[in-house]
Structures are given as structure tokens and as C-alpha cells.
Design a protein around this motif. Structure first.
Motif, PDB file in Angstrom:
ATOM      1  N   ILE A  59      11.154 -15.514  50.212  1.00 18.15           N
ATOM      2  CA  ILE A  59      10.827 -16.296  51.406  1.00 18.15           C
ATOM      3  C   ILE A  59      10.021 -15.455  52.392  1.00 18.15           C
ATOM      4  O   ILE A  59       9.075 -15.946  53.022  1.00 18.15           O
TER       5      ILE A  59
ATOM      6  N   THR B  58      13.891 -23.365  47.156  1.00 15.80           N
ATOM      7  CA  THR B  58      14.623 -22.184  47.613  1.00 15.80           C
ATOM      8  C   THR B  58      15.797 -22.578  48.517  1.00 15.80           C
ATOM      9  O   THR B  58      16.836 -21.922  48.507  1.00 15.80           O
ATOM     10  N   VAL B  59      15.641 -23.665  49.284  1.00 19.98           N
ATOM     11  CA  VAL B  59      16.745 -24.136  50.123  1.00 19.98           C
ATOM     12  C   VAL B  59      17.908 -24.617  49.257  1.00 19.98           C
ATOM     13  O   VAL B  59      19.062 -24.226  49.455  1.00 19.98           O
TER      14      VAL B  59
ATOM     15  N   MET C  94      23.356 -22.011  54.834  1.00 19.31           N
ATOM     16  CA  MET C  94      22.300 -21.632  53.888  1.00 19.31           C
ATOM     17  C   MET C  94      20.960 -22.279  54.259  1.00 19.31           C
ATOM     18  O   MET C  94      19.903 -21.647  54.144  1.00 19.31           O
TER      19      MET C  94
ATOM     20  N   LEU D 173      16.219 -13.905  46.960  1.00 17.18           N
ATOM     21  CA  LEU D 173      15.663 -15.158  47.461  1.00 17.18           C
ATOM     22  C   LEU D 173      15.047 -14.969  48.844  1.00 17.18           C
ATOM     23  O   LEU D 173      13.961 -15.499  49.132  1.00 17.18           O
ATOM     24  N   LEU D 174      15.696 -14.191  49.682  1.00 21.62           N
ATOM     25  CA  LEU D 174      15.186 -13.949  51.033  1.00 21.62           C
ATOM     26  C   LEU D 174      13.912 -13.096  51.001  1.00 21.62           C
ATOM     27  O   LEU D 174      13.019 -13.287  51.843  1.00 21.62           O
TER      28      LEU D 174
ATOM     29  N   THR E  53      17.820 -19.850  55.168  1.00 24.15           N
ATOM     30  CA  THR E  53      16.561 -19.845  54.408  1.00 24.15           C
ATOM     31  C   THR E  53      15.391 -20.341  55.245  1.00 24.15           C
ATOM     32  O   THR E  53      14.342 -19.700  55.294  1.00 24.15           O
TER      33      THR E  53
ATOM     34  N   ALA F  60      19.664 -21.736  47.425  1.00 20.39           N
ATOM     35  CA  ALA F  60      20.578 -21.002  48.311  1.00 20.39           C
ATOM     36  C   ALA F  60      21.855 -21.798  48.560  1.00 20.39           C
ATOM     37  O   ALA F  60      22.958 -21.238  48.584  1.00 20.39           O
TER      38      ALA F  60
ATOM     39  N   LEU G  95      20.953 -13.796  46.593  1.00 19.18           N
ATOM     40  CA  LEU G  95      20.544 -14.266  47.913  1.00 19.18           C
ATOM     41  C   LEU G  95      19.540 -13.299  48.541  1.00 19.18           C
ATOM     42  O   LEU G  95      18.562 -13.734  49.175  1.00 19.18           O
TER      43      LEU G  95
END
Length: 405
Positions: A231, A331-332, A346, A227-228, A350, A335, A224
């Protein structure tokens, strides 16, 4: 964290709801798009500095980013169907204030209402998209997100054809958009409420199937975080393109504002196309593979963009816009599958982070432009997509086989 079985029965997609919530996402984000679209007007008519313009974007996006995970967390515990039209009412109030605000502080107050409306809409809208998806989870999320990105893509056209000719009062035209959005979201909320009642009557709790393997809490936390970071890099770069690249076109290529806005539209329009194709591609090729494709392909074009001659600008904008937004909906979903018990949280985290990073990015870029100049700022920002290479360390997902009833 996730199921070990890759076969699962999923319901049939509810296409009218999928497209309706996507259309409302377009309405919501077109209202948000009025803000960057108004920057050239505010610079011209009110004499605002780049830092002041960046602060407007910061206030809008920070309100949305901070509140989205909160709204998602609350709605995971207690869904709020009628929050959707109420959020659009807040945006209506903000747009009315924006059109009539005579002073800078009133503009800031108006964008707070717009940010609050957006914070409510996004996690709840994503939940509706998820509920209506059935066996088409990637497609549904793409339809939902492409609505939002299409709304954002309208910003240059709004600026060139409405706000520049009409001035600040031209924002009042978007009260019509907000009004139609309130009506549609009320209808969607009725369906949403009925779905919740049916689930309650059936006493059936939905099992969320994940395409990811079994992961420990630590592995989920690391994934996570990565991933952030991805983003963050994407949002920071896109904020630069949507809000400030117009000033580079004016300074470096001697473009009039109207012509420059058409170039920004090309970037955003191809971003919307990329967003649409990203979800279905991820269903077929895998979430991680599409995220990597979205990061690796645009990097060389981002790096050369500040230097290329005009004919190469269009080609670069097309390729960057399409590929950098290819992973937006992915990506959404990624997550949500990392933490399948927290769909709203989530989505709020995101998408909210995208707003938050855009907010911080707007202020940082504005300050940089005031202190080191437009051209040098574009060179610095062009390196941001390199940060996204942390995606190489994301857990690899697998294809879900859907068992039809």
C-alpha cells in the motif's frame, strides 16, 4: 484467526445500500480531490512553492490517516451509525473555509476539517459496504471503492473546468455535493442502525468467513506488514501522479495546464475502472493473484513513463492506471480476512495508510522537485512500484464456496 471450513451461508446482498454508500464515497472523495485540483490555482494566484503545496496535501492526508484506524477501532467496539453524516458535516465546513481562505494558514486549517471528515467516513463506510455485501463481498467492496476512486478521478476536470476559470472561490460549488452527501448518509445511517438492532434482538454474532488458511499471530503480523508495504508503494506513486505529474507534462511536453489535467484524468479514470474489476476478479481468481497482477504488470510502464514520447504517454497512463488500482479494494478485503474480528480497524488501517503514505509522499516529492527538479523526481518515483514485489511472500488464499440457503 480464520475458519477452516470454506463453506458458509452468507446473506443476500442489499444492492440499494451498496450503491448508495458507493455514491457517498464518490461525494466524499470528490471533496478531497478539490485539494490537488487547486494546486495549479494556488501556485498561480498565491505563488506557493512545491514544498508548500506538498504540505497542504500532507496535512489533509495525515489527519485522515492517523484518525482512520482510531475511528475503526472504536466503531469495532461500539458502532456509530450517525458518525457518517457528521463526518460529511465536517467536510462541508472545510470546503467552505477552503473556498474563502485568504491566507495560507487558513487553507491548512480548512484541510484539517476535510481530513477529519474523511477519517470518519472511510472505516464506517467500509463497514456499511461489508454489512450490505451478503455473498458478494468482493463486488460490494469494489462498488464502494470505485466510488471513491471515481471521485478522485474528477480532480483534473475540477481543476480544468471549475477552479482554473473561477479561481479559489469555485470550491464553493462543492458545498452542494457535501449537502447531498449529508442527506444520503443520514438515510444510510437509519438502515445501519436498524441492522444493528436486528442483530442485537436476534442475539446473533456474525461469523466472518476468511479465504485464508489458519495462520498464527506471527504469520498474520508478517502478512499484514507486507500488505502495508504494498500500500505504501502504490500510494506514494499515485500521489505523485495525481498531484505533481501535471508539472512534468507542462515542463517536458510544454502542455498547458488544462490539457495536462485531461491526461491525469485518463490515469485516474482507468484507475477507477481497475478498482471496479479488481474485487470480482479476486472473488474468482484469488486475492493474492490479483494483488500480484496489479503489481507486476505496471512495473515496466512505470519505469519507462518519464522517457517515452507523447503518443506512448497515453498508452502507459491507461495501463498503469488500470492495473495499479486493480488491487485497491482487494487489499482492504485481504486485510479484513487476515483479522476478521476487526473489520473497521482493518479498513481504517489500510485506507488510512494509503492517505498517510500519500501525505508523506506529497511532502517528499515536493521537496525533491524544489531541489533536484521535476524531471529527475519523476525518474526517482518511477522505481517505487518495484517495492510492491514483496507481495510474492503473501499467504495464498483460496476460493470461498458459498452455500445458498
Amino acid at each position: 484467526m480464520s475458519t477452516g471450513n470454506a463453506t458458509h451461508k452468507l446473506g443476500n446482498p442489499v444492492y440499494p445500500i451498496m450503491f448508495a454508500i458507493g455514491l457517498c464515497h464518490l461525494f466524499n472523495d470528490s471533496l478531497q480531490a478539490v485539494i490537488p485540483a487547486m494546486f495549479p490555482v494556488l501556485e498561480r494566484d498565491m505563488g506557493l512553492t512545491f514544498t508548500q503545496l506538498g504540505l497542504i496535501s500532507f496535512v489533509l492526508n495525515i489527519v485522515a490517516s492517523v484518525l482512520q484506524p482510531v475511528v475503526g477501532f472504536i466503531s469495532d467496539k461500539k458502532p456509530m451509525p450517525y458518525a457518517l453524516p457528521l463526518g460529511m458535516v465536517s467536510s462541508f465546513v472545510g470546503m467552505a473555509g477552503l473556498a474563502l481562505a485568504p491566507q495560507y494558514w487558513m487553507i491548512l486549517l480548512s484541510v484539517i476539517f476535510l481530513g477529519f471528515g474523511s477519517a470518519i467516513f472511510h472505516p464506517e463506510g467500509s463497514r456499511v459496504s461489508f454489512m450490505a455485501a451478503g455473498s458478494k463481498r468482493g463486488l460490494s467492496q469494489s462498488i464502494y471503492q470505485v466510488g471513491g476512486n471515481s471521485g478522485q478521478a474528477l480532480a483534473p476536470l475540477i481543476s480544468a473546468f471549475i477552479l482554473l476559470p473561477l479561481g479559489q472561490i469555485g470550491a464553493a460549488l462543492f458545498l452542494i455535493v457535501a449537502g447531498v452527501g449529508i442527506f444520503l448518509l443520514t438515510k444510510i445511517s437509519i438502515w445501519y442502525k436498524k441492522q444493528l438492532e436486528q442483530e442485537s434482538l436476534a442475539k446473533k454474532k456474525k461469523t466472518i468467513l476468511s479465504s485464508l488458511p489458519e495462520l498464527t499471530k506471527k504469520q498474520v503480523g508478517v502478512a499484514l506488514t507486507l500488505l502495508l508495504i504494498i500500500i505504501f508503494a502504490r500510494s506514494f506513486y499515485v500521489t505523485n501522479m495525481t498531484s505533481f505529474y501535471i508539472f512534468h507534462l507542462k515542463e517536458h511536453y510544454n502542455f498547458p495546464t488544462e490539457k495536462g489535467q485531461l491526461f491525469i484524468f485518463i490515469f485516474l479514470a482507468l484507475g477507477a475502472v481497475g478498482t471496479f474489476f479488481g474485487g470480482p476478479m479476486a472473488d474468482r481468481l484469488g486475492r493474492k493473484n490479483v494483488i500480484l497482477l496489479s503489481i507486476i504488470v505496471p512495473i515496466p510502464f512505470c519505469l519507462i513513463l518519464p522517457y517515452v514520447p507523447l503518443f506512448a504517454v497515453v498508452v502507459s497512463l491507461i495501463l498503469i492506471g488500470f492495473f495499479i488500482m486493480l488491487s485497491f479494494s482487494v487489499t482492504v478485503v485481504y486485510a479484513q480476512e487476515l483479522v476478521p474480528s476487526k473489520i473497521g480497524t482493518m479498513a481504517g488501517l489500510t485506507v488510512g495508510l494509503a492517505f498517510g503514505m500519500g501525505a508523506i509522499g506529497a511532502v517528499v516529492i515536493g521537496i525533491l522537485m524544489d531541489h533536484v527538479g521535476v524531471y529527475d523526481t519523476m525518474i526517482i518515483v518511477s522505481t517505487l512500484p518495484l517495492i510492491g514485489l514483496v507481495a510474492l511472500w503473501l499467504p495464498k488464499d483460496r476460493k470461498i464456496t458459498v452455500q445458498r440457503p
